[in-house]
Enzyme design. Sequence first.
Site, PDB file in Angstrom:
ATOM      1  N   GLU A   1       3.922  -1.203  -1.341  1.00  0.00           N
ATOM      2  CA  GLU A   1       4.388  -2.470  -1.834  1.00  0.00           C
ATOM      3  C   GLU A   1       5.499  -2.103  -2.927  1.00  0.00           C
ATOM      4  O   GLU A   1       5.439  -1.128  -3.406  1.00  0.00           O
ATOM      5  CB  GLU A   1       3.112  -3.267  -2.251  1.00  0.00           C
ATOM      6  CG  GLU A   1       3.251  -4.549  -3.221  1.00  0.00           C
ATOM      7  CD  GLU A   1       4.268  -5.687  -2.110  1.00  0.00           C
ATOM      8  OE1 GLU A   1       3.338  -6.382  -1.657  1.00  0.00           O
ATOM      9  OE2 GLU A   1       5.316  -5.622  -2.185  1.00  0.00           O
ATOM     10  N   ARG A   2       6.336  -3.158  -3.191  1.00  0.00           N
ATOM     11  CA  ARG A   2       7.373  -2.760  -4.164  1.00  0.00           C
ATOM     12  C   ARG A   2       6.511  -2.734  -5.529  1.00  0.00           C
ATOM     13  O   ARG A   2       5.419  -3.340  -5.767  1.00  0.00           O
ATOM     14  CB  ARG A   2       8.233  -3.981  -4.440  1.00  0.00           C
ATOM     15  CG  ARG A   2       7.748  -5.632  -4.612  1.00  0.00           C
ATOM     16  CD  ARG A   2       7.383  -5.732  -5.803  1.00  0.00           C
ATOM     17  NE  ARG A   2       8.356  -5.678  -6.783  1.00  0.00           N
ATOM     18  CZ  ARG A   2       9.003  -7.160  -7.012  1.00  0.00           C
ATOM     19  NH1 ARG A   2       8.792  -8.202  -6.263  1.00  0.00           N
ATOM     20  NH2 ARG A   2      10.086  -6.947  -7.771  1.00  0.00           N
TER      21      ARG A   2
ATOM     22  N   ASN B   1       6.232  -7.090   0.230  1.00  0.00           N
ATOM     23  CA  ASN B   1       7.669  -6.783  -0.146  1.00  0.00           C
ATOM     24  C   ASN B   1       8.433  -5.612   0.739  1.00  0.00           C
ATOM     25  O   ASN B   1       9.526  -5.749   0.893  1.00  0.00           O
ATOM     26  CB  ASN B   1       7.814  -6.542  -1.541  1.00  0.00           C
ATOM     27  CG  ASN B   1       7.572  -7.978  -2.197  1.00  0.00           C
ATOM     28  OD1 ASN B   1       8.121  -8.921  -1.936  1.00  0.00           O
ATOM     29  ND2 ASN B   1       6.526  -8.206  -2.989  1.00  0.00           N
TER      30      ASN B   1
ATOM     31  N   LYS C   1      -1.114 -14.033 -11.968  1.00  0.00           N
ATOM     32  CA  LYS C   1       0.386 -14.604 -11.665  1.00  0.00           C
ATOM     33  C   LYS C   1       0.365 -15.928 -12.204  1.00  0.00           C
ATOM     34  O   LYS C   1       1.509 -16.458 -12.860  1.00  0.00           O
ATOM     35  CB  LYS C   1       0.490 -14.600 -10.105  1.00  0.00           C
ATOM     36  CG  LYS C   1       0.765 -13.310  -9.490  1.00  0.00           C
ATOM     37  CD  LYS C   1       0.737 -13.180  -7.794  1.00  0.00           C
ATOM     38  CE  LYS C   1       1.016 -12.021  -7.138  1.00  0.00           C
ATOM     39  NZ  LYS C   1       1.148 -12.044  -5.970  1.00  0.00           N
TER      40      LYS C   1
ATOM     41  N   TRP D   1      -7.199  -8.491  -4.758  1.00  0.00           N
ATOM     42  CA  TRP D   1      -6.096  -8.939  -6.149  1.00  0.00           C
ATOM     43  C   TRP D   1      -5.558 -10.227  -5.453  1.00  0.00           C
ATOM     44  O   TRP D   1      -4.887 -10.940  -6.294  1.00  0.00           O
ATOM     45  CB  TRP D   1      -5.352  -7.811  -6.506  1.00  0.00           C
ATOM     46  CG  TRP D   1      -5.997  -7.169  -7.597  1.00  0.00           C
ATOM     47  CD1 TRP D   1      -7.498  -7.241  -7.920  1.00  0.00           C
ATOM     48  CD2 TRP D   1      -5.564  -6.388  -8.772  1.00  0.00           C
ATOM     49  NE1 TRP D   1      -7.678  -6.356  -9.110  1.00  0.00           N
ATOM     50  CE2 TRP D   1      -6.624  -5.865  -9.629  1.00  0.00           C
ATOM     51  CE3 TRP D   1      -4.237  -5.730  -8.900  1.00  0.00           C
ATOM     52  CZ2 TRP D   1      -6.641  -5.012 -10.524  1.00  0.00           C
ATOM     53  CZ3 TRP D   1      -4.167  -5.026  -9.961  1.00  0.00           C
ATOM     54  CH2 TRP D   1      -5.179  -4.417 -10.673  1.00  0.00           C
ATOM     55  N   ASN D   2      -5.406 -10.298  -4.011  1.00  0.00           N
ATOM     56  CA  ASN D   2      -4.614 -11.728  -3.667  1.00  0.00           C
ATOM     57  C   ASN D   2      -5.543 -12.886  -3.938  1.00  0.00           C
ATOM     58  O   ASN D   2      -5.220 -13.746  -4.461  1.00  0.00           O
ATOM     59  CB  ASN D   2      -4.381 -11.590  -2.050  1.00  0.00           C
ATOM     60  CG  ASN D   2      -3.480 -10.453  -1.554  1.00  0.00           C
ATOM     61  OD1 ASN D   2      -3.516 -10.167  -0.602  1.00  0.00           O
ATOM     62  ND2 ASN D   2      -2.286 -10.008  -2.613  1.00  0.00           N
TER      63      ASN D   2
ATOM     64  N   HIS E   1       3.030  -4.064   3.651  1.00  0.00           N
ATOM     65  CA  HIS E   1       3.006  -4.866   2.487  1.00  0.00           C
ATOM     66  C   HIS E   1       4.228  -5.914   2.490  1.00  0.00           C
ATOM     67  O   HIS E   1       4.902  -5.762   3.095  1.00  0.00           O
ATOM     68  CB  HIS E   1       2.950  -4.079   1.123  1.00  0.00           C
ATOM     69  CG  HIS E   1       1.923  -2.950   0.928  1.00  0.00           C
ATOM     70  ND1 HIS E   1       0.709  -3.150   0.289  1.00  0.00           N
ATOM     71  CD2 HIS E   1       2.317  -1.707   1.490  1.00  0.00           C
ATOM     72  CE1 HIS E   1       0.195  -2.048   0.623  1.00  0.00           C
ATOM     73  NE2 HIS E   1       0.819  -1.012   1.334  1.00  0.00           N
TER      74      HIS E   1
ATOM     75  N   ARG F   1      -5.333  -0.850   1.210  1.00  0.00           N
ATOM     76  CA  ARG F   1      -5.436  -2.196   1.763  1.00  0.00           C
ATOM     77  C   ARG F   1      -4.477  -2.136   3.010  1.00  0.00           C
ATOM     78  O   ARG F   1      -4.936  -2.787   4.034  1.00  0.00           O
ATOM     79  CB  ARG F   1      -4.901  -3.322   0.951  1.00  0.00           C
ATOM     80  CG  ARG F   1      -3.415  -3.166   0.273  1.00  0.00           C
ATOM     81  CD  ARG F   1      -3.373  -4.118  -0.744  1.00  0.00           C
ATOM     82  NE  ARG F   1      -2.155  -4.234  -1.677  1.00  0.00           N
ATOM     83  CZ  ARG F   1      -1.489  -3.549  -2.344  1.00  0.00           C
ATOM     84  NH1 ARG F   1      -2.351  -2.494  -3.006  1.00  0.00           N
ATOM     85  NH2 ARG F   1      -0.075  -3.483  -2.965  1.00  0.00           N
TER      86      ARG F   1
ATOM     87  N   HIS G   1      -0.957  -5.959   5.254  1.00  0.00           N
ATOM     88  CA  HIS G   1      -2.341  -6.016   5.050  1.00  0.00           C
ATOM     89  C   HIS G   1      -3.052  -7.272   4.917  1.00  0.00           C
ATOM     90  O   HIS G   1      -2.490  -8.238   4.541  1.00  0.00           O
ATOM     91  CB  HIS G   1      -2.680  -5.120   3.915  1.00  0.00           C
ATOM     92  CG  HIS G   1      -2.228  -5.636   2.650  1.00  0.00           C
ATOM     93  ND1 HIS G   1      -2.659  -6.716   1.947  1.00  0.00           N
ATOM     94  CD2 HIS G   1      -1.026  -5.384   1.976  1.00  0.00           C
ATOM     95  CE1 HIS G   1      -1.984  -7.079   0.688  1.00  0.00           C
ATOM     96  NE2 HIS G   1      -1.091  -6.279   0.791  1.00  0.00           N
ATOM     97  N   GLY G   2      -4.165  -7.020   5.435  1.00  0.00           N
ATOM     98  CA  GLY G   2      -5.323  -8.473   5.198  1.00  0.00           C
ATOM     99  C   GLY G   2      -5.157  -8.743   3.848  1.00  0.00           C
ATOM    100  O   GLY G   2      -4.649  -7.990   2.742  1.00  0.00           O
ATOM    101  N   GLN G   3      -5.942  -9.826   3.486  1.00  0.00           N
ATOM    102  CA  GLN G   3      -5.999 -10.412   2.110  1.00  0.00           C
ATOM    103  C   GLN G   3      -6.536  -9.234   1.371  1.00  0.00           C
ATOM    104  O   GLN G   3      -7.649  -8.615   1.687  1.00  0.00           O
ATOM    105  CB  GLN G   3      -6.833 -11.584   2.129  1.00  0.00           C
ATOM    106  CG  GLN G   3      -6.913 -12.085   0.917  1.00  0.00           C
ATOM    107  CD  GLN G   3      -8.063 -13.337   0.734  1.00  0.00           C
ATOM    108  OE1 GLN G   3      -9.256 -13.076   1.087  1.00  0.00           O
ATOM    109  NE2 GLN G   3      -7.615 -14.463   0.433  1.00  0.00           N
TER     110      GLN G   3
ATOM    111  N   ARG H   1      10.491 -12.696  -6.255  1.00  0.00           N
ATOM    112  CA  ARG H   1      11.223 -13.030  -4.878  1.00  0.00           C
ATOM    113  C   ARG H   1      12.848 -12.724  -4.894  1.00  0.00           C
ATOM    114  O   ARG H   1      13.446 -12.700  -4.034  1.00  0.00           O
ATOM    115  CB  ARG H   1      11.189 -14.517  -4.373  1.00  0.00           C
ATOM    116  CG  ARG H   1       9.705 -14.734  -4.089  1.00  0.00           C
ATOM    117  CD  ARG H   1       9.466 -13.852  -2.580  1.00  0.00           C
ATOM    118  NE  ARG H   1       8.076 -14.223  -2.365  1.00  0.00           N
ATOM    119  CZ  ARG H   1       7.109 -13.517  -2.463  1.00  0.00           C
ATOM    120  NH1 ARG H   1       7.517 -12.327  -3.408  1.00  0.00           N
ATOM    121  NH2 ARG H   1       5.722 -13.495  -2.275  1.00  0.00           N
TER     122      ARG H   1
HETATM  123  O1  LIG Z   1       1.712  -6.853  -4.740  1.00  0.00           O
HETATM  124  C1  LIG Z   1       1.685  -8.018  -5.041  1.00  0.00           C
HETATM  125  O2  LIG Z   1       1.131  -8.625  -5.903  1.00  0.00           O
HETATM  126  C2  LIG Z   1       1.316  -8.765  -3.554  1.00  0.00           C
HETATM  127  O3  LIG Z   1       0.965  -7.870  -2.598  1.00  0.00           O
HETATM  128  C3  LIG Z   1       2.712  -9.340  -3.404  1.00  0.00           C
HETATM  129  O4  LIG Z   1       3.075 -10.187  -4.429  1.00  0.00           O
HETATM  130  P1  LIG Z   1       4.205 -10.951  -4.229  1.00  0.00           P
HETATM  131  O5  LIG Z   1       3.728 -12.289  -3.161  1.00  0.00           O
HETATM  132  O6  LIG Z   1       3.974 -11.927  -5.648  1.00  0.00           O
HETATM  133  O7  LIG Z   1       5.491 -10.410  -4.194  1.00  0.00           O
END
Ligand SMILES: O=C(O)[C@H](O)COP(=O)(O)O
Length: 247
Positions: free
Chosen positions: A87-88, A184, A98, A14-15, A182, A60, A9-11, A115
């Site tokens: 997304e995970r 992940n 983060k 929350w990114n 997404h 998103r 997805h695009g930015q 990761r």
């Molecule tokens: O879910 C998220 O926070 C981002 O979309 C991916 O996060 P990450 O790059 O920290 O896994």
Amino acid sequence: MIKIVLIRHGQSVWNVENRFTGWTDVDLSENGLVEAHHAGTILKKNGYSFDIAFTSVLKRAIRTLWTILQEMDLMWIPVYKSWSLNERHYGALQGLNKAETAAKYGEEQVLLWRRSVDIRPPALDKNDPRYEASSPRYQSLKEEEFPLTENLEDAEARVLKYWDDKIVPALKEGQKVIIAAHGNSIRALIQYLDNVSADGIVNLNIPTGIPLVYELDDDLKPIRHYYLGMGGEVTEEILPNEQQKEK
Ligand SMILES: O=C(O)[C@H](O)COP(=O)(O)O
């Protein structure tokens, strides 16, 4: 040779705020919407077309796909949405910043949560307002199936089941496929397709909003892959948004 297009997805908003997102249903940022329009223009200019699309149940990714299909005049093609491509799930980290989380728990621990393949973030409590098992979008999930946290292995299991059940049949029928998902869920699929080791996948990051083309043989084994730009294949390294921001 079979081509499939994957796109993160695009930015998202929350990114931009550098927050763990996971299954939180945040929308694209203004820049993310521009990225999605640009991706559609790139795909059209490079002569791509699609017969079928797959995405998650998170806006998103859905809006990224809609925008791409709008740019390509393909909004009429069938689109299949599934939580399997979400997304995970980031568990109790969802919503946290983060950088603040790294300051609290250490960079190494956050890198492992983000990761690694087999380490799960702290689980969400079922009493937590962020626990969304009762959301209508997850009515197909039994409560015991609804994740409280996921590592990459957990996400990969559900992504691959969906890949085998829904996407492979479409590819085998000769349909041209795009998947808008997404960071992940795409990393999970790439780990499977390219048989990437647990150590190797740690360093794989997916940029937002840039079409990733996989060329597959008739057995759906990867031949090669590349990102796409206005002028065709992109050869230089592309940094994901977060890394660009950190640069
Ligand atoms: O879910 C998220 O926070 C981002 O979309 C991916 O996060 P990450 O790059 O920290 O896994």
